[in-house]
Design a protein around this motif. Structure first.
Motif, mmCIF file in Angstrom:
data_model
loop_
_atom_site.group_PDB
_atom_site.id
_atom_site.type_symbol
_atom_site.label_atom_id
_atom_site.label_comp_id
_atom_site.label_asym_id
_atom_site.label_seq_id
_atom_site.Cartn_x
_atom_site.Cartn_y
_atom_site.Cartn_z
ATOM 1 N N LEU A 177 -28.285 -15.797 18.331
ATOM 2 C CA LEU A 177 -27.330 -15.738 19.436
ATOM 3 C C LEU A 177 -28.042 -15.606 20.776
ATOM 4 O O LEU A 177 -27.633 -16.216 21.776
ATOM 5 C CB LEU A 177 -26.374 -14.563 19.221
ATOM 6 N N ALA A 178 -29.118 -14.819 20.812
ATOM 7 C CA ALA A 178 -29.871 -14.651 22.056
ATOM 8 C C ALA A 178 -30.501 -15.967 22.504
ATOM 9 O O ALA A 178 -30.489 -16.300 23.698
ATOM 10 C CB ALA A 178 -30.952 -13.586 21.866
ATOM 11 N N LEU A 179 -31.033 -16.742 21.568
ATOM 12 C CA LEU A 179 -31.647 -18.017 21.924
ATOM 13 C C LEU A 179 -30.602 -19.019 22.404
ATOM 14 O O LEU A 179 -30.833 -19.763 23.368
ATOM 15 C CB LEU A 179 -32.417 -18.576 20.724
ATOM 16 N N LEU A 239 -33.431 -5.297 32.280
ATOM 17 C CA LEU A 239 -33.290 -6.216 31.150
ATOM 18 C C LEU A 239 -31.834 -6.572 30.896
ATOM 19 O O LEU A 239 -31.538 -7.658 30.393
ATOM 20 C CB LEU A 239 -33.892 -5.587 29.888
ATOM 21 N N LEU A 240 -30.935 -5.664 31.232
ATOM 22 C CA LEU A 240 -29.518 -5.891 30.962
ATOM 23 C C LEU A 240 -28.982 -7.111 31.695
ATOM 24 O O LEU A 240 -28.171 -7.872 31.139
ATOM 25 C CB LEU A 240 -28.716 -4.645 31.356
ATOM 26 N N ILE A 241 -29.424 -7.319 32.930
ATOM 27 C CA ILE A 241 -28.911 -8.429 33.736
ATOM 28 C C ILE A 241 -29.825 -9.645 33.675
ATOM 29 O O ILE A 241 -29.726 -10.534 34.511
ATOM 30 C CB ILE A 241 -28.735 -7.989 35.200
ATOM 31 N N SER A 242 -30.685 -9.695 32.670
ATOM 32 C CA SER A 242 -31.636 -10.791 32.535
ATOM 33 C C SER A 242 -31.501 -11.430 31.154
ATOM 34 O O SER A 242 -31.217 -10.735 30.176
ATOM 35 C CB SER A 242 -33.070 -10.281 32.730
ATOM 36 N N PRO A 243 -31.706 -12.733 31.039
ATOM 37 C CA PRO A 243 -31.729 -13.352 29.701
ATOM 38 C C PRO A 243 -32.822 -12.800 28.810
ATOM 39 O O PRO A 243 -32.710 -12.879 27.575
ATOM 40 C CB PRO A 243 -31.962 -14.836 30.005
ATOM 41 N N THR A 244 -33.870 -12.235 29.395
ATOM 42 C CA THR A 244 -34.928 -11.631 28.588
ATOM 43 C C THR A 244 -34.417 -10.448 27.788
ATOM 44 O O THR A 244 -34.926 -10.161 26.695
ATOM 45 C CB THR A 244 -36.090 -11.197 29.497
ATOM 46 N N GLY A 245 -33.404 -9.747 28.307
ATOM 47 C CA GLY A 245 -32.838 -8.630 27.573
ATOM 48 C C GLY A 245 -32.185 -9.053 26.276
ATOM 49 O O GLY A 245 -32.199 -8.304 25.284
ATOM 50 N N ASN A 246 -31.593 -10.262 26.232
ATOM 51 C CA ASN A 246 -31.043 -10.771 24.974
ATOM 52 C C ASN A 246 -32.094 -10.798 23.888
ATOM 53 O O ASN A 246 -31.828 -10.424 22.733
ATOM 54 C CB ASN A 246 -30.499 -12.190 25.166
ATOM 55 N N TYR A 247 -33.285 -11.263 24.261
ATOM 56 C CA TYR A 247 -34.371 -11.395 23.296
ATOM 57 C C TYR A 247 -34.928 -10.034 22.883
ATOM 58 O O TYR A 247 -35.124 -9.772 21.696
ATOM 59 C CB TYR A 247 -35.456 -12.281 23.902
ATOM 60 N N GLN A 248 -35.182 -9.156 23.828
ATOM 61 C CA GLN A 248 -35.829 -7.883 23.503
ATOM 62 C C GLN A 248 -34.901 -6.902 22.798
ATOM 63 O O GLN A 248 -35.332 -6.160 21.910
ATOM 64 C CB GLN A 248 -36.398 -7.260 24.774
ATOM 65 N N PHE A 249 -33.628 -6.891 23.174
ATOM 66 C CA PHE A 249 -32.686 -5.961 22.556
ATOM 67 C C PHE A 249 -32.201 -6.438 21.190
ATOM 68 O O PHE A 249 -31.490 -5.694 20.511
ATOM 69 C CB PHE A 249 -31.469 -5.752 23.464
ATOM 70 N N ALA A 250 -32.556 -7.666 20.785
ATOM 71 C CA ALA A 250 -32.063 -8.193 19.512
ATOM 72 C C ALA A 250 -32.782 -7.602 18.311
ATOM 73 O O ALA A 250 -32.222 -7.572 17.209
ATOM 74 C CB ALA A 250 -32.197 -9.715 19.493
ATOM 75 N N TRP A 261 -26.684 -2.125 24.806
ATOM 76 C CA TRP A 261 -27.632 -2.830 25.657
ATOM 77 C C TRP A 261 -27.733 -4.295 25.257
ATOM 78 O O TRP A 261 -27.830 -5.176 26.112
ATOM 79 C CB TRP A 261 -28.999 -2.158 25.585
ATOM 80 N N TYR A 262 -27.700 -4.577 23.963
ATOM 81 C CA TYR A 262 -27.781 -5.971 23.519
ATOM 82 C C TYR A 262 -26.536 -6.743 23.905
ATOM 83 O O TYR A 262 -26.623 -7.812 24.534
ATOM 84 C CB TYR A 262 -27.991 -6.034 22.007
ATOM 85 N N TRP A 263 -25.372 -6.212 23.547
ATOM 86 C CA TRP A 263 -24.133 -6.933 23.826
ATOM 87 C C TRP A 263 -23.843 -6.987 25.329
ATOM 88 O O TRP A 263 -23.261 -7.966 25.824
ATOM 89 C CB TRP A 263 -22.971 -6.287 23.072
ATOM 90 N N GLY A 264 -24.244 -5.971 26.062
ATOM 91 C CA GLY A 264 -24.104 -6.019 27.513
ATOM 92 C C GLY A 264 -24.977 -7.095 28.129
ATOM 93 O O GLY A 264 -24.568 -7.784 29.066
ATOM 94 N N SER A 265 -26.193 -7.244 27.595
ATOM 95 C CA SER A 265 -27.076 -8.292 28.102
ATOM 96 C C SER A 265 -26.547 -9.681 27.765
ATOM 97 O O SER A 265 -26.640 -10.607 28.584
ATOM 98 C CB SER A 265 -28.482 -8.104 27.525
ATOM 99 N N VAL A 266 -25.980 -9.838 26.567
ATOM 100 C CA VAL A 266 -25.371 -11.120 26.198
ATOM 101 C C VAL A 266 -24.221 -11.453 27.144
ATOM 102 O O VAL A 266 -24.096 -12.586 27.634
ATOM 103 C CB VAL A 266 -24.882 -11.077 24.739
#
Length: 286
Positions: A177-179, A239-250, A261-266
């Motif tokens: 999902l993050a990708l 990280l929350l407001i960045s697409p990088t957070g999707n990857y790191q929080f996954a 943190w993951y779902w907020g970043s998504v």
């Protein structure tokens, strides 16, 4: 006797613009949008998937992860635990996929609208009755289809990591999902850069700047703000407001500390992507 038509009087029975069968005046707005939008999306999708480089990209992205997975099992399988090998291989494949999805927006979408401006073909699309959202949506569909298929082709390599151990199904799904989320944002950002630029070099530079700001600038600012204290709140907010957070929080190690943190970043990445889409519609109209 056959009546002679009066050129000064409009005959609504023979005027195709007035006839409800052939014209769009008798149709509602939704039907008119479908008449304009669906052929454009269909054309963009067919053109994208039939390019020779599209076949090569899908073949490479599908074959490379599987080859790398089996090569890692043959080379490192004898002296590395399966769980360690699985998570290490997942980190390598996911990082490569994440970087590729971010760069795809710069490579394939940053010059699509600006090229139409340079070749003076954008006005022909307006004459055809297209609206800015319809045009941008058609370009988005045509540009995202090849990297999306390439991302789907990487799934067998990701699945091998689950078989090796140390990787959970939830971790696999969250990374996928993050990708996909990062791919949608990167293509939308590329369209945004292409909508307000005319020259190719300017469009690519603007798209790269947007990529560096969102994927690297926000996390870096968060780390700098949190460097003076032991609290990671500012770093996580970056990280929350960045697409990088999707990857790191996954990953399970970060996801277990707080799923928010993951779902907020998504959600934040979705907001950024749709905001880029809306701005692209506004810029291309002018």
């Amino acid at each position: 006797m056959r009546s002679i038509p009066n050129p000064g009087v409009e005959d609504k029975n023979t005027n195709p613009q007035r006839c409800g069968v052939f014209g769009v005046e008798g149709l509602n707005r939704d039907a008119a949008v479908r008449m304009n939008l669906l052929p454009l999306v269909n054309r963009e999708l067919r053109t994208a998937v039939r390019r020779p480089q599209g076949y090569r990209i899908r073949l490479a992205t599908a074959g490379a992860p599987v080859f790398l997975s089996f090569w890692a099992m043959l080379v490192w399988g004898g002296w590395t635990a399966g769980a360690t090998l699985g998570i290490t291989l997942l980190h390598a494949l996911a990082l490569a996929g994440f970087v590729a999805t971010l760069l795809s927006g710069v490579i394939i979408a940053a010059d699509c609208l600006s090229q139409e401006k340079r070749e003076a073909t954008l006005g022909l699309l307006w004459v055809a009755g297209l609206k800015p959202p319809e045009l941008v949506l058609g370009k988005l569909a045509g540009k995202i289809v090849v990297p999306f298929y390439a991302l789907i082709g990487m799934l067998p390599g990701f699945a091998v990591c689950i078989l090796l151990g140390g990787v959970t199904g939830g971790e696999f799904c969250r990374l996928l999902l993050a990708l996909m989320n990062a791919l949608f944002w990167s293509v939308s950002a590329g369209l945004l850069a292409s909508s307000f630029c005319r020259q190719q070099r300017t469009a690519y530079s603007s798209a790269l700047l947007l990529l560096l700001l969102a994927a690297g600038g926000f996390p870096l600012l968060g780390k700098l703000a949190a460097s003076g204290s032991s609290n990671r709140l500012w770093a996580d907010l970056g990280l929350l407001i960045s697409p990088t957070g999707n990857y790191q929080f996954a990953y399970d190690q970060r996801y277990s500390t707080g799923p928010f943190w993951y779902w907020g970043s998504v959600a934040a990445t979705q907001v950024l992507a749709w905001l880029s889409f809306a701005l692209a519609c506004g810029f291309v109209a002018h």
